[in-house]
Write a protein that holds these residues in place. Structure first.
Motif, short mmCIF file in Angstrom:
data_model
loop_
_atom_site.label_atom_id
_atom_site.label_comp_id
_atom_site.label_asym_id
_atom_site.label_seq_id
_atom_site.Cartn_x
_atom_site.Cartn_y
_atom_site.Cartn_z
N PHE A 260 -17.95 -3.21 -0.45
CA PHE A 260 -16.95 -2.40 0.62
C PHE A 260 -15.79 -2.20 -0.50
CE2 PHE A 260 -19.44 -5.84 2.79
CZ PHE A 260 -19.98 -5.14 3.80
N TYR A 261 -15.16 -1.16 0.01
CA TYR A 261 -13.65 -0.67 -0.62
C TYR A 261 -12.97 -0.22 0.42
CZ TYR A 261 -10.15 1.70 -3.25
OH TYR A 261 -9.45 2.15 -4.03
N TRP A 262 -11.77 -0.68 0.66
CA TRP A 262 -10.65 -0.26 1.62
C TRP A 262 -9.29 -0.21 0.80
CZ3 TRP A 262 -12.70 -5.24 1.33
CH2 TRP A 262 -11.89 -6.12 1.73
N GLN A 263 -8.53 0.36 1.42
CA GLN A 263 -7.31 0.66 0.90
C GLN A 263 -6.08 0.19 2.14
OE1 GLN A 263 -6.58 4.48 -0.61
NE2 GLN A 263 -7.26 4.07 -2.59
N VAL A 264 -5.07 -0.41 1.61
CA VAL A 264 -4.02 -0.64 2.78
C VAL A 264 -2.62 -0.52 1.84
CG1 VAL A 264 -5.07 -2.45 3.70
CG2 VAL A 264 -3.81 -2.87 1.97
N GLU A 265 -1.60 -0.16 2.45
CA GLU A 265 -0.26 -0.02 2.29
C GLU A 265 0.71 -1.20 2.94
OE1 GLU A 265 1.65 3.89 2.65
OE2 GLU A 265 0.03 4.95 1.94
N TRP A 266 1.40 -1.95 2.11
CA TRP A 266 2.13 -3.11 2.41
C TRP A 266 3.47 -3.12 2.07
CZ3 TRP A 266 3.93 -6.31 -1.52
CH2 TRP A 266 3.50 -5.83 -2.79
N THR A 267 4.15 -4.01 2.86
CA THR A 267 5.66 -4.29 2.41
C THR A 267 5.96 -5.87 2.46
OG1 THR A 267 6.45 -3.92 4.61
CG2 THR A 267 6.43 -1.96 3.46
N GLY A 268 6.89 -6.30 1.95
CA GLY A 268 7.35 -7.63 1.95
C GLY A 268 6.07 -8.43 1.27
N VAL A 269 5.71 -9.62 1.77
CA VAL A 269 4.66 -10.35 1.33
C VAL A 269 3.79 -10.69 2.28
CG1 VAL A 269 4.32 -12.94 0.29
CG2 VAL A 269 6.51 -11.83 -0.01
N VAL A 270 2.52 -10.32 1.84
CA VAL A 270 1.31 -10.17 2.73
C VAL A 270 0.26 -10.75 2.05
CG1 VAL A 270 2.37 -8.13 3.94
CG2 VAL A 270 0.62 -7.98 1.93
N ARG A 271 -0.93 -11.27 2.92
CA ARG A 271 -2.21 -11.71 2.45
C ARG A 271 -3.34 -10.67 3.06
NH1 ARG A 271 -3.86 -17.47 3.64
NH2 ARG A 271 -3.66 -16.88 5.67
N ILE A 272 -4.00 -10.16 2.10
CA ILE A 272 -5.24 -9.34 2.38
C ILE A 272 -6.34 -10.18 2.00
CG2 ILE A 272 -5.96 -6.91 2.15
CD1 ILE A 272 -3.32 -6.31 1.24
N GLY A 273 -7.12 -10.37 3.17
CA GLY A 273 -8.45 -11.36 2.98
C GLY A 273 -9.63 -10.67 3.64
N VAL A 274 -10.70 -11.49 3.57
CA VAL A 274 -11.73 -11.22 4.12
C VAL A 274 -12.27 -12.51 5.07
CG1 VAL A 274 -14.15 -10.66 3.92
CG2 VAL A 274 -12.64 -9.89 2.49
N LYS A 275 -12.64 -12.40 6.15
CA LYS A 275 -12.90 -13.40 7.08
C LYS A 275 -14.54 -13.67 6.75
CE LYS A 275 -13.52 -14.83 11.92
NZ LYS A 275 -13.19 -14.65 13.46
N TYR A 276 -14.89 -15.22 6.71
CA TYR A 276 -16.20 -15.35 6.45
C TYR A 276 -16.52 -16.30 7.56
CZ TYR A 276 -20.28 -17.51 4.35
OH TYR A 276 -21.44 -17.97 4.15
N LYS A 277 -17.55 -15.91 8.56
CA LYS A 277 -17.82 -16.43 9.71
C LYS A 277 -16.61 -16.95 10.37
CE LYS A 277 -22.18 -18.18 7.86
NZ LYS A 277 -22.89 -19.33 7.60
#
Length: 320
Positions: A260-277
């Motif tokens: 999988f490939y995806w793109q996001v734009e962000w500001t400040g401090v963020v967490r970009i993750g993947v949920k497992y179960k």
């Protein structure tokens, strides 16, 4: 009793080219009989291939894995020159190495050398295209080529490339038993052509992987694995929780793919993750701030500070 170094795994360290050179300068005078070397994700370029070529020419190395990296076509040409005289290397892993079809002539020459001992070659996730496969096929047809497993997953291959490979598989000299062409675009005719070879008693091919193909796989780079999660903005924690519940029903696994490939734009401090179960694992997150990000089990990330955009690539099978 002095120990003998036979295996060295430095994967996913910020080693860079200078680090590779320094390490092997020191190993020259040590009790070192390397058989397995892994430098996956070490931020090396083609410059490191000069050092690695020297290692190949004087060592008993049996397995070498370099991807993901930025060695590129020039780096592979340096490695291929060393491979022409190497008679011990059985496995070469070059996934995500910024390779194009231009490097396949040198690689074909190495495969056709009477010294070649390669049994497994992984060129997955490089944009070789049909032109590269055609060049590579010349080496695969050589009576000196001993290759048994060839992985070309995600290499922008169409029916034309499948035809070149079918010609190799039909030849009496081919030793290929496993072929991975997943995440390409063979079309119905390409799939039929290769599938029929599994039934041919004169063909040594035992398995061919054609999963997850389609026209969208002809996009260069990681965009061939693009995953549409919708176009929306998450502004606060409550909205994020709503998005989590939405993804519970949709889910990556429901898409019948593993990359999988995806793109996001962000500001400040963020967490970009993947949920497992049912759990959100911290080690599956990118912790993003103005100055840094830290990948966990993600294979590759592109970061653009000017527009604060992050492109994330996840290989589900590797991560699990």
């Amino acid at each position: 009793m002095n120990s003998v170094l036979k295996q060295l795994d430095l994967s996913y360290n910020n080693l860079t080219d200078s680090g590779v050179q320094n390490i092997f300068q020191k190993l020259k005078h040590r009790n070192c009989v390397l058989e397995i070397l892994r430098l996956n994700g070490c931020d090396i370029t083609g410059e490191s291939c000069r050092t690695l070529g020297s290692v190949l020419s004087r060592s008993r190395l049996k397995k070498l894995q370099l991807g993901p990296s930025r060695i590129g076509d020039d780096g592979l040409k340096l490695l291929s020159a060393a491979l022409r005289t190497n008679s011990t290397l059985h496995l070469l892993g070059l996934t995500h190495c910024n390779l194009t079809g231009a490097s396949c002539t040198a690689l074909a020459s190495a495969l056709s050398s009477d010294s070649s001992a390669l049994r497994v070659l992984d060129l997955s996730n490089n944009d070789l295209e049909d032109s590269g496969v055609k060049l590579l096929s010349a080496g695969l047809k050589s009576p000196h080529c001993k290759l048994e497993i060839l992985r070309l997953s995600g290499c922008m291959i169409t029916e034309e490339g499948c035809s070149s490979l079918a010609s190799v598989l039909k030849s009496n000299t081919s030793n290929l038993r496993e072929l991975d062409l997943s995440y390409n675009h063979p079309g119905e005719s390409g799939e039929e052509l290769l599938s029929k070879l599994l039934e041919d008693p004169h063909c040594k091919l035992n398995s061919v992987n054609l999963d997850n193909g389609g026209e969208q796989r002809m996009k260069p780079g990681l965009r061939k694995y693009a995953c549409d999660l919708g176009n929306f903005t998450l502004a606060n924690e409550w909205e994020i929780e709503e998005w989590k519940r939405f993804m519970d029903g949709k889910g990556f696994m429901g898409l019948s793919k593993s990359r999988f490939y995806w793109q996001v734009e962000w500001t400040g401090v963020v967490r970009i993750g993947v949920k497992y179960k049912e759990a959100w694992k911290n080690d599956w997150c990118l912790h993003c701030s103005r100055d840094a990000y830290s990948p966990g089990l993600l294979i590759y990330a592109e970061y653009n500070e000017q527009i604060k955009q992050l492109g994330v690539y996840l290989d589900w099978q590797q991560a699990c």
